[in-house]
Every structure is written in structure tokens, then in C-alpha cells.
Design an enzyme around this catalytic site. Structure first.
Site, PDB file in Angstrom:
ATOM      1  N   ASP A  45       0.839  -1.193   0.000  1.00 31.07           N
ATOM      2  CA  ASP A  45       0.000   0.000   0.000  1.00 31.07           C
ATOM      3  C   ASP A  45       0.874   1.243   0.000  1.00 31.07           C
ATOM      4  O   ASP A  45       1.635   1.475   0.931  1.00 31.07           O
ATOM      5  CB  ASP A  45      -0.905  -0.007   1.236  1.00 31.07           C
ATOM      6  CG  ASP A  45      -1.827   1.201   1.277  1.00 31.07           C
ATOM      7  OD1 ASP A  45      -2.984   1.075   0.834  1.00 31.07           O
ATOM      8  OD2 ASP A  45      -1.389   2.276   1.745  1.00 31.07           O
ATOM      9  N   TYR A  50       3.241   9.980  -0.947  1.00 26.73           N
ATOM     10  CA  TYR A  50       4.341   9.429  -0.154  1.00 26.73           C
ATOM     11  C   TYR A  50       5.693   9.642  -0.831  1.00 26.73           C
ATOM     12  O   TYR A  50       6.734   9.552  -0.175  1.00 26.73           O
ATOM     13  CB  TYR A  50       4.156   7.921   0.082  1.00 26.73           C
ATOM     14  CG  TYR A  50       2.925   7.505   0.842  1.00 26.73           C
ATOM     15  CD1 TYR A  50       2.087   8.433   1.471  1.00 26.73           C
ATOM     16  CD2 TYR A  50       2.583   6.158   0.926  1.00 26.73           C
ATOM     17  CE1 TYR A  50       0.953   8.025   2.145  1.00 26.73           C
ATOM     18  CE2 TYR A  50       1.448   5.738   1.614  1.00 26.73           C
ATOM     19  CZ  TYR A  50       0.637   6.677   2.215  1.00 26.73           C
ATOM     20  OH  TYR A  50      -0.484   6.273   2.874  1.00 26.73           O
ATOM     21  N   LYS A  75      -2.874   5.929  -4.352  1.00 22.98           N
ATOM     22  CA  LYS A  75      -3.968   6.846  -4.035  1.00 22.98           C
ATOM     23  C   LYS A  75      -3.858   8.160  -4.805  1.00 22.98           C
ATOM     24  O   LYS A  75      -2.748   8.633  -5.091  1.00 22.98           O
ATOM     25  CB  LYS A  75      -3.986   7.136  -2.528  1.00 22.98           C
ATOM     26  CG  LYS A  75      -3.943   5.872  -1.667  1.00 22.98           C
ATOM     27  CD  LYS A  75      -3.882   6.178  -0.190  1.00 22.98           C
ATOM     28  CE  LYS A  75      -3.612   4.921   0.625  1.00 22.98           C
ATOM     29  NZ  LYS A  75      -2.184   4.540   0.639  1.00 22.98           N
ATOM     30  N   HIS A 108      -7.715   9.707  -1.802  1.00 21.98           N
ATOM     31  CA  HIS A 108      -6.942   9.711  -0.553  1.00 21.98           C
ATOM     32  C   HIS A 108      -7.672  10.412   0.595  1.00 21.98           C
ATOM     33  O   HIS A 108      -7.678   9.917   1.726  1.00 21.98           O
ATOM     34  CB  HIS A 108      -5.576  10.360  -0.802  1.00 21.98           C
ATOM     35  CG  HIS A 108      -4.519   9.954   0.158  1.00 21.98           C
ATOM     36  ND1 HIS A 108      -3.184   9.892  -0.182  1.00 21.98           N
ATOM     37  CD2 HIS A 108      -4.573   9.579   1.459  1.00 21.98           C
ATOM     38  CE1 HIS A 108      -2.468   9.497   0.868  1.00 21.98           C
ATOM     39  NE2 HIS A 108      -3.299   9.314   1.882  1.00 21.98           N
TER      40      HIS A 108
END
Length: 278
Positions: A45, A50, A75, A108
Site C-alpha cells: 500500500d 508518499y 492513491k 486519498h
């Protein structure tokens, strides 16, 4: 070792325990994901925000695993809900991951101040229909957000990924999800180390009774509650420990004691409130 799978409302299946790379530094991601895959993880994930999708992709490419052995989630970030931005965003994520298709793509955050989460959800429906992702879902959506996207599109998310740990169980969302066959994914499943979860008597007592660590005990609690969970670590020994949770079972009384840890007033939340992330 076989990790259990959960069947989603679209008929696809997802490994119930995976590896989350939130806050894993980009420079460490390829190594960490490679070690996770070596240990037996098959569900990764990540998210565009990120900044480590390339590392995930490099690890996948180096693993030699067949694509259908892996479940990969990323996401859609908050500033890409409008217009055709979701199309561009998924294309960028797929390129960084080195994949032709995702297994799961999530909105998200609902970003309610922008009021464009329904549009974002409609675009994800189109991306699924175009074959760019097998399943679609949301993250951090509260019940009013969920009710609205379903009312306006007729499509129920496969999952809702929310902050969930013993001090913050979000039962209004989990009850809604159960009634609508939406699977819950727990992020921050160990409370992000922001309170003494492991020292809490119900967790410590259950860990001692089963000869397991407090972390393993809490991961087991998530699994027995039916949640999909992906604890994060960058240490190989902790990655292995988090996976070693299928040889014991918490009793009903132990589950109930951990359930009772939530204060019930929302004060157990340790991260951002979805109404405030825009």
C-alpha cells in the site's frame, strides 16, 4: 505461510495483511519492499503523496514475482480531483510503479472544503471501467461523504481506508461499511506510537497469554475484527514479526477488552481529522 484474503464487493480478493509504506523514506523504500516481498508479503500500500512509488516499483520489478501474485494500491492526492486530473495522476503513478494496472486505487481524502470528492469518485469509476485499476475505493471518508458519493453515482466503494486502532475505532464508519459491504482498511493500526498502546492492560495481558508481542496482539485484533491491515516498518525483523500472527487466536473476552479501550468521545484520534484536510 498463507495470508488470508478478503473478498471485496466487486468480486476481487485482497490479502488481509499487507505492507504499508507511509513515511518510508524514498531512499529506503526499494530495500524495505524487497525484504517484505522476500518474507512473504504480497500486498503493498503506497500513495502518490508518499513520494516512494518508484521504490515500490523497483522492488516489484526486482522480485521476479508474477504480476498476479501481487496486490498493489496507490492513491489520488487532494489537488488532483478536478477535471481530468485523475487520469493524469493514475498514469503518473502507473509509470512510477512500472505497472499497466493497479489492483486498488483510492481517493486519498475527501477534501470537503473543495467539494470535489464526488467528481473524483466519478473519475475513479471511469478509470476502473477503462481497465486501469481492478478495484476502487476511498480513504478517510466519513459517513456523510460515503452516503453522498453512493447517492450521486450509484457505485459503492470496495474499501474505506481509515485511521483505526484500539483508541480510535470509528464505529459509525465501520457499522456503515458492514451494512454496505465495504471493507475497512486500518491505517495507523498500532496508533503510530502516539500513545501507550502496548502498555495498556488488555493488550499486555493478551500478549502475555499467547506468548506474542503487543504489536502482534493488536495486529491480530484487527484481523479478527475483519479489517485489512498493513503495519509499517523499515526493519526486517519487525516486518517478519508483523507477519507472524496466524498461529494464535484472541478469545472473545480478549477482543472485548481491547474494544473497550476506546474513550468513545473521539479523543483517541492521533492524526488529522478528515474535515480539516483540504
Amino acid at each position: 505461510m498463507t495470508i488470508p484474503t478478503v473478498t471485496l464487493n466487486d468480486g476481487n480478493s485482497i490479502p488481509q495483511l499487507g505492507y504499508g509504506v507511509f513515511k518510508v523514506p524514498p531512499a529506503d523504500t526499494e530495500r524495505a519492499v524487497s525484504e517484505a516481498l522476500e518474507l512473504g508479503y504480497r500486498h503493498i500500500d503506497t500513495a502518490a503523496i508518499y513520494g516512494n512509488e518508484e521504490g515500490v516499483g523497483a522492488a516489484i520489478a526486482a522480485s521476479g514475482l508474477a504480476r498476479d501474485e501481487l496486490f498493489v494500491t496507490t492513491k489520488l492526492w487532494n489537488d488532483r480531483h478536478d477535471g481530468d486530473e485523475p487520469n493524469s495522476a493514475i498514469a503518473e503513478s502507473l509509470a512510477k510503479l512500472g505497472l499497466e494496472r493497479l489492483d486498488l486505487y483510492l481517493v486519498h481524502w475527501p477534501t470537503p472544503a473543495a467539494d470535489n470528492y464526488v467528481h473524483a469518485w466519478q473519475k475513479l469509476i471511469e478509470l476502473r471501467e477503462a481497465g486501469l485499476t481492478r478495484s476502487i475505493g476511498v480513504s478517510n471518508h466519513l459517513v456523510p461523504h460515503l452516503e453522498r458519493i453512493v447517492a450521486e453515482t450509484g457505485v459503492v466503494p470496495a474499501v474505506n481506508q481509515i485511521e483505526l486502532h484500539p483508541a480510535h475505532q470509528q464505529r459509525d464508519i465501520t457499522d456503515w461499511a458492514a451494512a454496505h459491504d465495504v471493507k475497512i482498511e486500518s491505517w495507523g493500526p498500532l496508533g503510530q506510537g502516539k500513545y501507550d498502546l502496548f502498555g495498556a492492560e488488555p493488550v499486555a495481558a493478551a500478549a502475555s497469554a499467547h506468548g506474542k508481542t503487543p504489536a502482534q496482539t493488536v495486529i491480530r485484533w484487527h484481523l479478527q475484527k475483519g479489517f485489512i491491515v498493513f503495519p509499517k516498518s523499515v526493519r526486517r525483523e519487525r516486518l517478519a514479526e508483523n507477519l507472524d500472527v496466524f498461529d494464535f487466536e484472541l478469545s472473545g473476552a480478549e477482543i472485548a477488552a481491547i474494544d473497550a479501550m476506546e474513550p468513545g468521545d473521539g479523543s483517541g484520534r492521533v492524526s488529522a481529522h478528515p474535515a480539516e484536510v483540504n
